[in-house]
Scaffold this active site. Structure first.
Site, short mmCIF file in Angstrom:
data_model
loop_
_atom_site.label_atom_id
_atom_site.label_comp_id
_atom_site.label_asym_id
_atom_site.label_seq_id
_atom_site.Cartn_x
_atom_site.Cartn_y
_atom_site.Cartn_z
N GLY A 1 0.81 -1.19 0.00
CA GLY A 1 0.00 0.00 0.00
C GLY A 1 0.85 1.26 0.00
O GLY A 1 1.96 1.27 0.54
N SER A 2 0.34 2.31 -0.62
CA SER A 2 1.02 3.60 -0.56
C SER A 2 0.81 4.22 0.82
O SER A 2 0.01 3.74 1.62
CB SER A 2 0.48 4.52 -1.65
OG SER A 2 0.74 3.99 -2.93
N GLY A 3 1.54 5.29 1.09
CA GLY A 3 1.47 5.93 2.40
C GLY A 3 2.65 5.62 3.29
O GLY A 3 2.73 6.13 4.41
N HIS A 4 3.59 4.77 2.78
CA HIS A 4 4.76 4.38 3.58
C HIS A 4 6.05 4.94 2.99
O HIS A 4 7.14 4.47 3.31
CB HIS A 4 4.87 2.86 3.65
CG HIS A 4 3.64 2.18 4.14
ND1 HIS A 4 3.05 2.49 5.34
CD2 HIS A 4 2.86 1.22 3.56
CE1 HIS A 4 1.97 1.74 5.51
NE2 HIS A 4 1.83 0.98 4.45
N HIS B 1 -0.10 0.77 9.40
CA HIS B 1 -1.35 1.15 8.75
C HIS B 1 -2.28 1.89 9.72
O HIS B 1 -3.49 1.92 9.52
CB HIS B 1 -2.07 -0.08 8.20
CG HIS B 1 -1.30 -0.80 7.15
ND1 HIS B 1 -0.48 -1.87 7.43
CD2 HIS B 1 -1.20 -0.60 5.81
CE1 HIS B 1 0.08 -2.30 6.32
NE2 HIS B 1 -0.34 -1.54 5.32
N ASP C 1 -1.42 -8.46 0.83
CA ASP C 1 -0.15 -8.51 0.12
C ASP C 1 0.25 -9.96 -0.16
O ASP C 1 0.63 -10.31 -1.29
CB ASP C 1 0.95 -7.84 0.95
CG ASP C 1 0.80 -6.34 1.05
OD1 ASP C 1 -0.35 -5.85 0.97
OD2 ASP C 1 1.82 -5.65 1.23
N LYS D 1 5.68 -8.01 2.56
CA LYS D 1 5.39 -7.81 3.98
C LYS D 1 4.21 -8.69 4.38
O LYS D 1 3.28 -8.90 3.59
CB LYS D 1 5.05 -6.34 4.27
CG LYS D 1 6.15 -5.37 3.89
CD LYS D 1 5.84 -3.95 4.32
CE LYS D 1 4.56 -3.38 3.74
NZ LYS D 1 4.55 -3.36 2.26
#
Length: 333
Positions: A54-57, A219, A110, A105
């Site tokens: 996921g994006s945001g990391h 998250h 995922d 991860k």
């Protein structure tokens, strides 16, 4: 909510366009499929490495695409797994005839989507090996996982396995090195604030000004427990002790110490925390072989940090020291 965005619906696409514009000589970005590639592919006969999530990391994972680390990264929506079609496209594009390693991860979406993609790629004649990271000592299971979450060790595995692949080692050997990194690394994080997902428009959990969350996930998941805010020296102990309790025995080897910011804590605070961690490790007789301090695997605008310790043997240290040239990590190149 105050965010530097155009629309909650286009955040990921706009950010990827920004990466392409900022690094035109280093990256090639597929804006339709949301995949980040090296601008120049590896030579034939070399193992390729694909990761994603996921994006945001950020800078994980797209910021670690480049010589010495990843060949491609698949960007899901914020805190959402990339889909199998993305992963298949990336795997097919980067295969140089020596196989592809998927670094994943341990989050349910995922793992499932990378597994599906690996099966389809294998059906088309691409050899795929998969290593799942699960280094977070804070939980066994969470909202997003079966078993422990994959967090900070992911960055270290991408660097160390990436160096092995760059040297021309075979797929089985590159996968074994990544597996060994995961087996010898442990992580734990804490938060002073929650994060705010743009689509939600409010913090993921409420945290009073005088409290902190110990054991959070990347998250925005709440942690092990909540307690009153404490000095950095005490917070460091809350992270060091659980990690050392589960870190494999040293056999004469020290650690790579990775003090990671969660996105909103300034570097001055991360250095304060690192100093306290280093003092605690010295008092416990744990030698620090290498160090990494900064924002590398974040959780949007969360204030806080995570600590990863990797019990590193001589081979891991050599691969860690090998040149790397990516937007998010660079030395020796």
């Amino acid at each position: 909510m105050k965010k530097l965005i155009n629309s909650v619906d286009t955040v990921v696409a706009d950010a990827l366009a920004g990466m392409a514009a900022a690094h035109p000589d280093a990256l090639r970005v597929d804006l339709d499929k949301h995949i980040v590639y090296r601008a120049r592919a590896k030579e034939q006969g070399r193992v390729a490495i694909v990761s994603g999530g996921g994006s945001g990391h950020e800078p994980l994972h797209g910021g670690f695409v480049g010589p010495g680390m990843l060949d491609a990264a698949c960007a899901g929506e914020i805190f959402t797994s990339p889909v199998p079609d993305q992963i298949i496209a990336a795997t097919t594009a980067v295969d140089r005839g020596a196989g592809v390693l998927h670094l994943v991860k341990n989050y349910t979406g995922d793992v499932m989507n990378f597994e599906m993609a690996a099966e389809i790629a294998a059906g088309s004649g691409i050899e795929v090996a998969t290593v799942v990271t699960n280094d977070d000592v804070a939980v066994e299971d969470s909202l997003y996982t079966a078993g422990r979450r994959g967090v900070g060790v992911t960055v270290l595995a991408e660097k160390i396995a990436g160096a092995a692949a760059e040297q021309g080692r075979p797929l089985a050997e590159v996968a074994e090195i990544a597996t060994r990194v995961n087996a010898n690394g442990r992580s734990m994080g804490m938060a002073l604030t929650s994060c705010t997902v743009p689509a939600n428009g409010k913090p993921s959990f409420d945290l009073p000004d005088d409290e902190m969350e110990i054991g959070i996930g990347i998250h925005g998941e709440p942690g092990r427990h909540r307690e009153k805010i404490a000095p950095a020296s005490e917070i460091a102990g809350r992270l060091v002790e659980p990690i050392l309790a589960e870190l494999p025995a040293g056999d004469g080897h020290g650690v790579i110490a990775f003090l990671n910011g969660m996105g909103a804590s300034p570097l001055i605070e991360l250095y304060v925390m690192y100093h306290e961690v280093a003092e605690l490790l010295a008092a416990r007789g744990v030698g620090i072989e290498r160090r990494l301090v900064g924002n590398y695997i974040t959780s949007l605008d969360m204030a806080g940090c995570s600590l990863t310790l990797l019990r590193a043997d001589d081979e891991m240290l050599r691969l860690w020291d090998a040149p790397v040239n990516t937007p998010g990590l660079r030395w020796g190149a």
